[in-house]
Write a protein that holds these residues in place. Structure first.
Motif, short mmCIF file in Angstrom:
data_model
loop_
_atom_site.label_atom_id
_atom_site.label_comp_id
_atom_site.label_asym_id
_atom_site.label_seq_id
_atom_site.Cartn_x
_atom_site.Cartn_y
_atom_site.Cartn_z
N LYS A 30 -5.98 5.36 1.56
CA LYS A 30 -5.25 5.08 0.33
C LYS A 30 -5.86 5.87 -0.81
CE LYS A 30 -3.25 1.34 -2.42
NZ LYS A 30 -3.05 -0.11 -2.53
N HIS A 80 0.80 -1.22 0.00
CA HIS A 80 0.00 0.00 0.00
C HIS A 80 0.84 1.28 0.00
CE1 HIS A 80 -3.31 -2.69 0.43
NE2 HIS A 80 -3.03 -3.01 1.68
N THR A 81 2.16 1.16 -0.17
CA THR A 81 3.07 2.30 -0.33
C THR A 81 2.81 3.40 0.72
OG1 THR A 81 2.88 1.84 -2.71
CG2 THR A 81 4.16 3.76 -2.08
N PRO A 82 3.09 3.12 1.97
CA PRO A 82 2.90 4.13 3.02
C PRO A 82 3.81 5.34 2.80
CG PRO A 82 3.22 1.94 3.97
CD PRO A 82 3.58 1.85 2.52
N ASN A 111 -6.04 -2.43 6.01
CA ASN A 111 -4.68 -2.97 5.85
C ASN A 111 -4.71 -4.44 5.43
OD1 ASN A 111 -1.86 -2.56 5.85
ND2 ASN A 111 -1.66 -3.52 7.85
N GLN A 128 -1.10 5.29 -2.91
CA GLN A 128 -0.30 5.60 -1.74
C GLN A 128 -1.20 5.72 -0.51
OE1 GLN A 128 3.20 8.41 -2.89
NE2 GLN A 128 1.45 9.11 -4.09
N THR A 129 -0.66 5.36 0.64
CA THR A 129 -1.44 5.39 1.87
C THR A 129 -0.83 6.35 2.88
OG1 THR A 129 -2.07 3.07 1.53
CG2 THR A 129 -2.41 3.99 3.72
N GLU A 130 -1.68 7.18 3.45
CA GLU A 130 -1.25 8.11 4.50
C GLU A 130 -2.40 8.28 5.49
OE1 GLU A 130 1.14 12.33 4.96
OE2 GLU A 130 0.15 11.84 3.06
N ASN A 131 -2.06 8.13 6.77
CA ASN A 131 -3.07 8.23 7.84
C ASN A 131 -4.24 7.28 7.62
OD1 ASN A 131 -1.59 10.34 9.09
ND2 ASN A 131 -2.52 11.83 7.71
N ASP A 146 5.31 7.26 4.90
CA ASP A 146 6.49 7.34 5.75
C ASP A 146 7.63 6.47 5.21
OD1 ASP A 146 4.94 5.06 6.41
OD2 ASP A 146 5.87 4.91 8.38
N GLY A 185 -6.68 -0.20 1.86
CA GLY A 185 -6.16 0.96 2.58
C GLY A 185 -6.81 1.15 3.93
#
Length: 359
Positions: A139, A71-73, A253, A133-136, A75, A250
């Motif tokens: 996705k 999921h390409t986090p 997970n 991309q995944t953030e918080n 961070d 996303g």
């Protein structure tokens, strides 16, 4: 013949057995002198083989970044970018599946660095201008030619040790690309041919791999099918199936390939009333009179998990997923309505056989 538009994505594809030997030549052709090799922790052995091959050809390698994850986090991307900047990297070599390829794309998006990709699964991300991309915990996807790899080297040898379970789910993930391409809003006759051939190649080879994972012909056919399916994903728009899988993966997970595998027959069943021509093409490629049944049968042959609950999705996530899936409108052959989408997700969560009777 209906009018259509066909736009090919630029890419240099090298396919065969032992083709990793072409890597130093491709690195030099792109003018790279300080490449960084990307992988997941599990694929670090492959990354070391790549690094050693480059050194034996007189090519300096900055080293490896082995922290790619699904999921390409954001961070993880930031950590990789720090290595890129510190090492004055001038290109990335991604060896692995969708997680590693996604990281390479994320780096390219931010730096415009060229990419060489050596896929080790059947996911197909290497052939697309799509990045997720995944953030918080959210996705998002983006389509841009900036993330298209310059060179893709398909080496059947690197798929020979792909575990049977991952081979099966990765292959169904690839089939999903072609399935949605068959009824894409911007589809065309060329894509239809590629999509049907990709499904046929994988649907024929995957059961053989499950029976004998070291069958070189089956492995070659599966990788060929994955290339075709990935190409379809990169050339036309996707719809409900891919939207749902991004939401589910996303938000909860969930493993990417397994999610696609479980959702696919249910998404096709949901859209069935509105895609008769695509269903006919898909049924033929699956060698079955009924496309939905053909997918159910294929999943049974592959002994894969069939319920989202088996891969970690909580039952109370069904409503949340349904809400997210209908939050932003997007094209789909059948109108996206919450009640029907919720029932689709519920059936996929429970692991029920797909049926084309969702109201």
């Amino acid at each position: 013949m209906k009018p259509f538009v066909y736009s090919a994505n630029p890419a240099r594809v090298i396919f065969g057995t032992g083709t990793i030997a072409k890597l130093p030549e491709e690195v030099k052709r792109l003018g790279l002198s300080r490449p960084l090799v990307l992988s997941t922790p599990e694929q670090s052995g492959h990354a070391t083989k790549v690094e050693e091959l480059l050194k034996s050809a007189g090519i300096s390698c900055v080293g490896q970044f082995n922290g790619a994850t699904m999921h390409t986090p954001a961070d993880v991307t930031e950590k990789a970018l720090a290595v890129v900047q510190a090492g004055n990297v001038d290109g990335v070599i991604s060896i692995g599946g969708g997680s590693t390829i996604g990281l390479g794309k994320a780096i390219a998006l931010r730096t415009d660095l060229p990419q060489i990709v050596l896929p080790t699964t059947y996911a197909g991300s290497e052939m697309t201008p799509i990045i997720g991309q995944t953030e918080n915990g959210v996705k998002t996807t983006q389509i841009t030619p900036k993330v298209l790899p310059e060179v893709v080297i398909y080496d059947v040898d690197f798929t020979m040790t792909l575990p049977v379970g991952l081979s099966a789910t990765s292959g169904i993930n690839a089939i999903a690309h072609s399935v949605e391409a068959l009824y894409a809003q911007n589809g065309n006759p060329v894509i239809d041919l590629m999509a049907a051939e990709g499904v046929r190649a994988l649907a024929t080879s995957l059961p053989k791999i499950v029976s004998n994972s070291s069958d070189p012909d089956a492995r070659s056919d599966a990788l060929y099918g994955a290339w075709l399916c990935g190409s379809c994903l990169g050339l036309v728009g996707m719809s409900l199936h891919h939207k749902l899988c991004h939401v589910l993966g996303g938000t909860f997970n969930l493993p990417h390939a397994e999610t696609h595998t479980i959702v696919l027959p249910h998404a096709v069943a949901f859209n069935a009333p509105c895609i008769p021509d695509a269903l006919a093409n898909l049924a033929k490629a699956l060698d079955n009179d009924d496309a939905v049944d053909g997918l159910n049968v294929l999943l049974s042959k592959l002994n894969v998990k069939k319920g989202l609950k088996e891969i970690g999705m909580p039952e109370d996530g069904i409503d949340k997923a349904a809400d997210l899936a209908v939050k932003n409108q997007y094209w789909n052959p059948r109108p996206i309505e919450r009640e029907g989408v919720r029932e689709l997700i519920r059936r996929a969560w429970a692991g029920e056989p797909a049926r084309a009777d969702i109201q």
